[in-house]
Design an enzyme around this catalytic site. Sequence first.
Site, mmCIF file in Angstrom:
data_model
loop_
_atom_site.group_PDB
_atom_site.id
_atom_site.type_symbol
_atom_site.label_atom_id
_atom_site.label_comp_id
_atom_site.label_asym_id
_atom_site.label_seq_id
_atom_site.Cartn_x
_atom_site.Cartn_y
_atom_site.Cartn_z
ATOM 1 N N GLN A 87 0.842 -1.195 0.000
ATOM 2 C CA GLN A 87 0.000 0.000 0.000
ATOM 3 C C GLN A 87 0.877 1.245 0.000
ATOM 4 O O GLN A 87 1.916 1.275 0.652
ATOM 5 C CB GLN A 87 -0.886 -0.024 1.245
ATOM 6 C CG GLN A 87 -2.014 0.971 1.202
ATOM 7 C CD GLN A 87 -3.016 0.741 2.331
ATOM 8 O OE1 GLN A 87 -3.012 -0.307 2.964
ATOM 9 N NE2 GLN A 87 -3.873 1.717 2.572
ATOM 10 N N SER A 111 4.113 -6.116 3.170
ATOM 11 C CA SER A 111 2.855 -6.033 3.926
ATOM 12 C C SER A 111 1.691 -6.635 3.136
ATOM 13 O O SER A 111 1.632 -7.844 2.954
ATOM 14 C CB SER A 111 2.603 -4.575 4.302
ATOM 15 O OG SER A 111 1.445 -4.487 5.085
ATOM 16 N N LEU A 112 0.835 -5.784 2.624
ATOM 17 C CA LEU A 112 -0.262 -6.222 1.771
ATOM 18 C C LEU A 112 0.232 -7.169 0.675
ATOM 19 O O LEU A 112 -0.418 -8.159 0.330
ATOM 20 C CB LEU A 112 -0.866 -4.969 1.133
ATOM 21 C CG LEU A 112 -1.835 -5.160 -0.002
ATOM 22 C CD1 LEU A 112 -3.125 -5.721 0.555
ATOM 23 C CD2 LEU A 112 -2.082 -3.846 -0.698
ATOM 24 N N ARG A 136 -9.619 -7.883 5.611
ATOM 25 C CA ARG A 136 -8.417 -7.285 6.195
ATOM 26 C C ARG A 136 -8.429 -5.772 5.982
ATOM 27 O O ARG A 136 -8.178 -4.990 6.903
ATOM 28 C CB ARG A 136 -7.170 -7.894 5.545
ATOM 29 C CG ARG A 136 -5.844 -7.293 6.028
ATOM 30 C CD ARG A 136 -4.687 -7.906 5.236
ATOM 31 N NE ARG A 136 -3.376 -7.574 5.754
ATOM 32 C CZ ARG A 136 -2.638 -6.561 5.321
ATOM 33 N NH1 ARG A 136 -3.109 -5.752 4.388
ATOM 34 N NH2 ARG A 136 -1.445 -6.348 5.827
ATOM 35 N N HIS A 195 1.527 -1.496 11.019
ATOM 36 C CA HIS A 195 2.583 -2.324 11.621
ATOM 37 C C HIS A 195 3.085 -1.812 12.969
ATOM 38 O O HIS A 195 4.258 -1.872 13.277
ATOM 39 C CB HIS A 195 3.760 -2.521 10.636
ATOM 40 C CG HIS A 195 3.308 -3.164 9.377
ATOM 41 N ND1 HIS A 195 2.986 -4.505 9.323
ATOM 42 C CD2 HIS A 195 3.049 -2.659 8.150
ATOM 43 C CE1 HIS A 195 2.561 -4.787 8.110
ATOM 44 N NE2 HIS A 195 2.578 -3.684 7.376
ATOM 45 N N GLN A 213 1.403 -10.000 11.744
ATOM 46 C CA GLN A 213 1.920 -9.056 10.748
ATOM 47 C C GLN A 213 1.371 -7.645 10.951
ATOM 48 O O GLN A 213 2.083 -6.653 10.797
ATOM 49 C CB GLN A 213 1.542 -9.573 9.339
ATOM 50 C CG GLN A 213 2.125 -8.783 8.189
ATOM 51 C CD GLN A 213 1.104 -8.588 7.075
ATOM 52 O OE1 GLN A 213 -0.050 -8.263 7.325
ATOM 53 N NE2 GLN A 213 1.543 -8.799 5.839
#
Lengths: 80, 312
Positions: free
Chosen positions: B10, B91-92, B116, B201, B249
Amino acid sequence: MTEQEIFGKVKDIVVEQLDVDADKVKMDSDIKEDLEADSLDVFEIMNELEDELDIKLEADEGVKTIKDVVEYVKKEVDAK
Amino acid sequence: MKIGFLFSGQGAQYSNMGLDLYESDSIYRETVEQASALTGMDLGTIYRNENNELAQTVYVQPAIVTMSLGITRMLKRDLPQLDVRGMVGLSLGEYSALIAADSLDFENGMRVLKDRAMYMQSDAEKTDGAMAAVMKTDIDVIENICKKASNGSEVVCPANYNSPKQVVIGGNKAAVDRAIKLFHEQEIKNVIPLKVSGAFHTPLFKKASSLMGKRLANVQFEKTTVPVISNTTAQPFAPEKSREILTRQLTSPTHFHQCVDYMINNLEIDTVVEIGPGQTLSKFTKQIDKKIERYHIDNQSNYQKFIEASRG
C-alpha cells in the site's frame, strides 16, 4: 561552479536515485511528473547534493523541475 | 536469471494503474473481473480513481493485489520457464505472494483481503496514527529514540525496516512528534513525516490483528510452490504457521531488508522483478545490494521490456 557543472552533478545523482536513463533528465524535466520521484526521492537527492557539494539544502524548497534544483544549488554554492 | 519476485504494498498506488493492461490483455482483464465479483467492488472504476477511491485502505488493498496477480498470470502464461527462486511482498503484498505461490487460493485470498482492508481502515480511523521515514540513521539510535518518545498510553516504534538507508517509524501522533523532536535534538535532520492514514505495523492495529486472527482461523494454507519470505519473521512461510504470522503481521514491523537478504544469501537470486504499481521495492533492493538486476512491471511497455530481457 558553472550551471553546466551543477547540472552534470544533479543529473548523475538523479539517474542513480531514480533509476532513469540519463537522456531523460533535462533542465525542464518535472521531477515528480516526468521522472516519477516521490517526496522521499527528492529528499534523498537533496541529501546527496548536500554531501557532495558541502552545502545545506531544504528538501521542501518548492523545487519542481531539474532547473529549479540547479538554480537552488547554484545559489547556495555561490553563497558559500 | 535467478529471480525473486517482489510484490508492491500500500502506498504505491496511482490513478489509472494497470488500465493499459486491462485494455490489451485478456488474462489481466479476466483477473480484474473475477476479483471485482469476489469482493463486490467495481475495481475498474476504483483504478480510474475519479473520486479518490485509491486513497481509501478498503479499496486500495484489493486493487493492488489484483493488479499484481493479473501481471503474475501474464508472466506464467508467457514465460512458464522463468526461474523464480523466491517471493517477497511488502505487507499487503504478502497476500499477492502467497496467492501467486499457490499457498492461498485466489477466491479465498480475495475475500480475506477484503475483510483485512476493512479491519485496517476501521483501526486507522479510530486512532491518531502517524508515520515518519528516517534516512541514513543507525537502527540502534532509532530504536532508542522511539523508546524515549513512548510512554504508557502513546507509543512510537520502528514499523518498516526497508533498506540500509531507510527505516519508517510509526505510532500515536503525539509520540511520533516527540520522536521527531528528539531526532532533531541529536542533529539528525533526515526525518520526513509521511502522509498516511494510520500507523501500520504498530500496536495501534491491535484490534485489526485480533479480528484477523479470527478471520483466518478456517482459511486453508498450502505449501508454497517457491519460498515466500515473511516480513514478520524474515523466514519462509510454512503453511501451519501462516495464520499466526499474518495475524501478527498487522502489529509487527516489516523486515523487507532482511527478506531480500534472505533471497540473496539463501536462494541465490541475481534479479528482482517488482510486480504491481511503482518501483519502491526495486529502489530499496538497490540500496540493499547494487549488484542485483532490477525490473518492475506495472504497464504494457515495461512488461514487454522484461519479456525481451528474460529471453536474452
